[in-house]
Design an enzyme around this catalytic site. Structure first.
Site, PDB file in Angstrom:
ATOM      1  N   GLU A  44     -21.170 -45.166 -31.259  1.00 26.63           N
ATOM      2  CA  GLU A  44     -21.811 -46.087 -30.322  1.00 26.63           C
ATOM      3  C   GLU A  44     -23.283 -45.716 -30.197  1.00 26.63           C
ATOM      4  O   GLU A  44     -23.610 -44.559 -29.936  1.00 26.63           O
ATOM      5  CB  GLU A  44     -21.133 -45.993 -28.953  1.00 26.63           C
ATOM      6  CG  GLU A  44     -21.862 -46.713 -27.831  1.00 26.63           C
ATOM      7  CD  GLU A  44     -21.379 -46.300 -26.455  1.00 26.63           C
ATOM      8  OE1 GLU A  44     -22.176 -46.423 -25.495  1.00 26.63           O
ATOM      9  OE2 GLU A  44     -20.224 -45.838 -26.317  1.00 26.63           O
ATOM     10  N   LYS A 132     -13.869 -48.712 -20.481  1.00 31.79           N
ATOM     11  CA  LYS A 132     -14.600 -47.454 -20.351  1.00 31.79           C
ATOM     12  C   LYS A 132     -14.530 -47.003 -18.894  1.00 31.79           C
ATOM     13  O   LYS A 132     -14.980 -47.723 -17.997  1.00 31.79           O
ATOM     14  CB  LYS A 132     -16.055 -47.674 -20.772  1.00 31.79           C
ATOM     15  CG  LYS A 132     -16.984 -46.517 -20.475  1.00 31.79           C
ATOM     16  CD  LYS A 132     -18.391 -46.851 -20.917  1.00 31.79           C
ATOM     17  CE  LYS A 132     -19.386 -45.775 -20.553  1.00 31.79           C
ATOM     18  NZ  LYS A 132     -20.723 -46.054 -21.098  1.00 31.79           N
TER      19      LYS A 132
END
Length: 199
Positions: A44, A132
């Site tokens: 990411e 998340k």
């Protein structure tokens, strides 16, 4: 990996999403390459890096078997720009419905952020591919949440070290976002975690 569910499976397969937080494209690529070469496949790149899109495009071109995503995606315009640069998944620290809609419109998996059980449920109702949990609480918190939401795909992020990942996975998390601690971790240890994820 044409479908979102395939992308999501690839993102969480190793249990670690490596977060590359740097200030420009060259430093992002320089930090990412050793991790990719060590066997990590899910990265990411947060959009707090003003050249993150350039780095994403480069890494997608050079490492077609990796799963490259954009982080800190706060609005739909950023989501679309990230997907056009090649991001296969989008991560946000918060729950912004327009990011989920934009990501899904163009085939990207989306992992919005949540900090409470209510937000986790709202994220799943909005179609989140995984959630998340930020900042990461404790493995026991994850275990307690999964006792009442056993279908919630949780990704604790924030303050998670590579050595902590097995404990989070044992508590029921599908993966962990690991950032600055990766830069301080010997590559041999990272390779060991990768091997363990394959066993």
């Amino acid at each position: 990996m044409g479908y979102r569910y395939e992308i999501t499976q690839a993102v969480v397969r190793q249990g670690i999403i490596a977060i590359i937080r740097t200030d420009d494209a060259s430093s992002a690529v320089a930090a990412a390459v050793p991790l990719l070469d060590a066997g990590l496949t899910s990265l990411e790149l947060p959009l707090t890096n003003p050249e993150a899109l350039k780095a994403i495009a480069h890494l997608r071109s050079e490492y077609p078997d990796a799963v490259i995503g954009a982080g800190s995606v706060l609005d739909s315009a950023s989501a679309v720009a990230a997907v056009r640069a090649g991001a296969q998944f989008l991560v946000a620290p918060n729950l912004e419905l327009s990011v989920i809609r934009a990501g899904h419109r163009y085939g990207a998996a989306v992992l919005p952020g949540a900090g409470t059980v209510t937000e986790i449920v709202q994220a799943m109702e909005a179609g989140a591919d995984a959630v998340k949990v930020f900042p990461a609480p404790t493995p026991q918190w994850v275990k307690d949440v999964l006792a009442v939401l056993p279908h919630a795909p949780l990704v604790p992020t924030g303050g998670v070290a590579p050595a902590d990942v097995p404990g989070w996975l044992a508590a029921g998390a599908v993966a962990c976002g690991v950032g600055s601690a990766l830069a301080r971790t010997p590559l041999a240890e990272i390779q060991g975690l990768v091997r363990a994820s394959r066993s």
